[in-house]
Scaffold this active site. Structure first.
Site, PDB file in Angstrom:
ATOM      1  N   GLY A  10       0.921  -1.143  -0.085  1.00  0.00           N
ATOM      2  CA  GLY A  10      -0.033   0.134  -0.097  1.00  0.00           C
ATOM      3  C   GLY A  10       0.886   1.337   0.097  1.00  0.00           C
ATOM      4  O   GLY A  10       0.445   2.291   0.502  1.00  0.00           O
ATOM      5  N   GLY A  14      -1.728   7.709   1.048  1.00  0.00           N
ATOM      6  CA  GLY A  14      -1.650   7.920   2.336  1.00  0.00           C
ATOM      7  C   GLY A  14      -0.384   7.254   3.277  1.00  0.00           C
ATOM      8  O   GLY A  14       0.644   7.739   3.186  1.00  0.00           O
ATOM      9  N   GLY A  16       0.970   4.365   3.871  1.00  0.00           N
ATOM     10  CA  GLY A  16       2.176   3.631   3.054  1.00  0.00           C
ATOM     11  C   GLY A  16       3.128   4.626   2.241  1.00  0.00           C
ATOM     12  O   GLY A  16       4.383   4.496   2.374  1.00  0.00           O
ATOM     13  N   SER A 139      -4.450  -1.320  14.309  1.00  0.00           N
ATOM     14  CA  SER A 139      -5.253  -0.266  14.507  1.00  0.00           C
ATOM     15  C   SER A 139      -5.895  -0.402  16.092  1.00  0.00           C
ATOM     16  O   SER A 139      -6.002  -1.557  16.564  1.00  0.00           O
ATOM     17  CB  SER A 139      -6.653  -0.136  13.651  1.00  0.00           C
ATOM     18  OG  SER A 139      -7.483   0.503  14.172  1.00  0.00           O
ATOM     19  N   TYR A 164     -13.520  -5.066  10.376  1.00  0.00           N
ATOM     20  CA  TYR A 164     -11.883  -4.266  10.426  1.00  0.00           C
ATOM     21  C   TYR A 164     -11.334  -4.615  11.737  1.00  0.00           C
ATOM     22  O   TYR A 164     -10.059  -4.753  11.557  1.00  0.00           O
ATOM     23  CB  TYR A 164     -12.334  -2.949  10.167  1.00  0.00           C
ATOM     24  CG  TYR A 164     -11.110  -2.216  10.078  1.00  0.00           C
ATOM     25  CD1 TYR A 164     -10.257  -1.925   8.704  1.00  0.00           C
ATOM     26  CD2 TYR A 164     -10.568  -1.216  11.095  1.00  0.00           C
ATOM     27  CE1 TYR A 164      -9.215  -1.407   8.673  1.00  0.00           C
ATOM     28  CE2 TYR A 164      -9.544  -0.309  10.910  1.00  0.00           C
ATOM     29  CZ  TYR A 164      -8.714  -0.404   9.871  1.00  0.00           C
ATOM     30  OH  TYR A 164      -7.742   0.160   9.654  1.00  0.00           O
TER      31      TYR A 164
END
Length: 296
Positions: A10, A14, A16, A139, A164
């Site tokens: 990624g 953003g 990454g 997260s 998530y």
């Protein structure tokens, strides 16, 4: 980081992109894994322009397909004679239940199972490049997942936040088990929580109006990807971190953004039996072609 090769999934947007740029600025050879149809050429040019580091390249990676993960891993192995750091950064939240190409719920497929297989397939190259590190971007929502749910299909009632959070709990458990299995091979593993970062992780929407309202409420407090990348960069570069392998690190949500610290994960993220079970189950689901005698 000169002489070291870092793979950032990624890495074209953003968090990454910010992570890859920061590590390129430190002299690392950077490979950014990007989701097709992007070929990563713009990202490569941007990182080179920002850092003056020409040792930047891209490889396509579609984490929702295990076959495509295998193809990407093969290309990475052909291209990279060494791999010092793997940063499993790519991820997404899905507002409605979707299935991956292999029939798994999309959050667990993209955020965990694909990264698990990628790490598994690159393990030997990491072991050849010791001391090597793996960094899983988790997260704070892993704390809301409760005990890990081993149903990778999730065909019951669906919550994008819950799915998530479960996938991010899986990444913390994976780092913990990888730290145990990789210790003898010179591989350290860490999980990080970047905080509330302005990214497009919710580009696929959330499940309810309440969740949409919650996202809008906290958005003004979000930090930039450059600040949010701090924990990943720290775990990739900080000398002497090997004795804290398996830990969870965070960059503070509020207050001083310049400090990264090791923090306590949820009690369920400390469940070694669940971590071992998740690893074994993931092998069965994703790593079919790996000879078990060669597995970490």
């Amino acid at each position: 980081m000169k002489g070291k090769t870092v793979l950032v999934t990624g890495g074209d947007m953003g968090l990454g992109l910010a992570t890859a740029t920061a590590l390129a600025a430190r002299g690392a050879t950077i490979v950014v894994a990007v989701r097709p149809p992007s070929d990563g050429s713009r990202t490569v040019a941007e990182i080179r322009r920002r850092t003056g580091n020409a040792e930047v390249s891209a490889v396509p990676l579609e984490l929702s397909s295990l076959d495509k993960v295998r193809s990407a891993a093969s290309e990475i192995l052909d291209r990279c004679e060494r791999l010092d750091v793997l940063i499993n950064n790519a991820g997404a939240m899905f507002g409605t239940r979707r299935e991956s190409a292999d029939g798994f719920e999309m959050s667990i497929a993209v955020n965990y199972l694909g990264p698990f297989l990628l790490t598994h397939l690159l393990f030997e190259r990491l072991a050849e490049s010791i001391p090597a590190r793996v960094v899983n971007v988790s997260s704070d929502l892993h704390r809301a997942a409760g005990a890990f749910d081993f149903d990778f299909h999730n065909q019951g009632s669906y919550s994008g936040f819950r799915a998530y959070g479960r996938s991010k709990l899986a990444l913390v458990l994976h780092a913990r088990e990888l730290a145990r299995r990789g210790r003898a091979r010179g591989i350290s593993a860490f999980a990080v929580t970047p905080g509330n970062v302005r990214t497009n992780v919710m580009r696929h929407g959330t499940t309810s109006r309440l969740q949409n309202w919650s996202v809008r409420l906290v958005s003004p407090l979000a930090i930039s990807p450059d600040k949010g990348s701090g924990a990943s960069v720290y775990c990739a570069t900080e000398p002497g971190l090997e004795d804290r392998s398996g830990g969870l690190f965070e960059r503070r949500f509020m207050g001083s953004y310049g400090r990264v610290r090791e923090c306590q994960p949820s009690p369920h993220a400390l469940d070694d039996a669940a971590a071992a079970k998740l690893w074994e189950m993931s092998e069965l689901l994703a790593a079919r072609e790996v000879n078990r005698s060669e597995q970490p």
